[in-house]
Scaffold this active site. Sequence first.
Site, mmCIF file in Angstrom:
data_model
loop_
_atom_site.group_PDB
_atom_site.id
_atom_site.type_symbol
_atom_site.label_atom_id
_atom_site.label_comp_id
_atom_site.label_asym_id
_atom_site.label_seq_id
_atom_site.Cartn_x
_atom_site.Cartn_y
_atom_site.Cartn_z
ATOM 1 C CG HIS A 93 11.753 -13.869 56.133
ATOM 2 N ND1 HIS A 93 12.192 -13.037 55.143
ATOM 3 C CD2 HIS A 93 12.824 -14.116 56.915
ATOM 4 C CE1 HIS A 93 13.476 -12.769 55.325
ATOM 5 N NE2 HIS A 93 13.888 -13.420 56.400
ATOM 6 C CG ASP A 162 11.265 -17.295 68.748
ATOM 7 O OD1 ASP A 162 10.700 -16.720 69.686
ATOM 8 O OD2 ASP A 162 11.318 -18.540 68.638
ATOM 9 C CD GLU A 278 9.997 -19.551 72.184
ATOM 10 O OE1 GLU A 278 10.903 -20.292 71.737
ATOM 11 O OE2 GLU A 278 9.552 -18.569 71.561
#
Length: 556
Positions: A93, A162, A278
């Site tokens: 990723h 996340d 956040e």
Amino acid sequence: MTTKLLLTFAICRLIVTVGLTVDPSELLLLGVDGQLSVDPFEVETASLDFGLLTRAEPMAVLHPGSADDIARLVRAAYISSHGFTVSARGHGHSINGQSQTSNGVVIEMSGGSRGSRLGLRKFDKPRVSVKEKHVEVWGGELWIDVLRSTLEHGLAPKSWTDYLYLSVGGTLSNGGISGQAFNHGPQISNVYELDVVTGKGEILTCSEEKNSELFHAVLGGLGQFGIITRARIALEPAPQRVRWIRVLYSNFSTFTRDQEHLISLHGNPISRKFDYVEGFVIVDEGLINNWRSSFFSPRNPVKISSIAGNGGVLYCLEITKNYDESTADTIDQEVEALMKGLNFIPSSVFTTDLPYIDFLDRVHKAELKLRAKGLWEVPHPWLNLFVPKSRMADLDRGVFKGILGNNKTTLHAWQHGTVNVYLSHYDISLVKCPHALVIIRPYTWDQRSSAMTPDEDVFYLVALLRSALDNGEETQSLEYLTNQNHKILRFCDDAGIKVKQYLPHYTTQEEWMDHFGDKWDQFYRRKMEFDPRHILATGQRIFNPSLTSTGTVSPW
Ligand code: FAD
């Protein structure tokens, strides 16, 4: 039989290309518990990553069956007179080819395409110690599987990303950050012990007490010093439910003041602070119009478009409070008391309530939707910056309202529904990008680790998570977005904003030296100690591998 022939062929190519002196049959007979493969589909998978921006074709792919397999392969690379490169790949990723390597071997730590197709997983499940509150996991384990295993014991790791379909070794090689970081620090601050295969092929256990230089080097070390095969991760009692709240601001300084106030509560008892903080910046009017229907129940009558001030830029603070049966009675009062001190737009409070695992795994739902629309496997020119708190207002003016806010074409295209996706919050962040601001307190970052942060007490992570679409819309093209990233970096440079890239990407050693600043000497010394031939994680492009016959390290 065919596979063996193909493999022999690949190893012969390795010999021709890099002068590998390991006898092919020797490599075949390394005695790995797993499998070395040259299956074109697997090689293709290992040639790419989530970014889809670069490509590097390895000679072969190793599916390790154990840490010993990895040690055998790395040792073979290290002792061969010419050497070859070895890259651990977690879930692939990365954005810029960080886990790729050409003419070497990629180790599929998380299973890769073959693992997912054949269910090829030989490793033990994560092992939880309820008494010691920790879990032992394989380095390629995905965080979602770590979570599922620990929840069976009513426990969970403390610090998250996340998105949970990332590998333990991959995030520990960077940092691992989400809205819990102000409380617990990044994931690299929540590890007790590691097993690491160094660039010499040794398997070493390391921790604060044992081989501590290697321990700190590997955490945030971009895969440069060794391959993490086991991690012991800190756990806490898992909450059952999450109260998830979003509030909006039209004024940037009010927004950041509230964020900074909330993180300053980190030392308070649990009942008097949030568990996650956040923020998002919404620069696109089309998104602002979509905002309410995208995430929150339509019960709230607020007209979002009517409150966007300052040239259409809105700021969203996202906070959560964890609770379980024992605190269910008091959750409303606790949240109310915490919200009292904040200065958001009063009509803009959006609340939802959900199980803990659903909150942590929220981005996966968006992934499934995007996959269904063919919008997941597209280029991702992402840019992640740590920005010192003192310069955030400059960034707001120059980037959010400047370089990004002026993007009226995007706004126009959106309003006309060119990208026809039903938006949930993370659809937005992955396709059209509100720019996540995560506040981080630096003292939870152990400065002995390899990770780099700005030289200021409080800094933000500004994550520009954008997808390039090939739909004829210039402002959504890869070229346009890449140019914008360059403009943003140039703006920071010209304005003297001393940002540090997170998940950094540079192509010259001079840029890397600049990135590490005073820490470069230490980084270099550690590299010479733990991977003297520079064979590991060459996709980061920090060190040139030494593939000469003399075994000496060639300068960059
Ligand atoms: P890879 O991309 O496969 O590898 C990354 C680097 O680590 C490479 O250099 C590789 O060689 C090295 N490496 C991999 N495994 C090991 C190992 N076992 N030992 C040593 N080195 C190893 N990051 C955050 O901090 N917070 C987020 O909220 C967040 N959200 C994300 C959401 C999405 C959709 C995506 C795509 C990425 C997100 N990231 C986030 C970034 C993520 O942390 C990085 O991509 C990271 O590299 C993990 O990905 P991976 O496990 O696939 O590792």
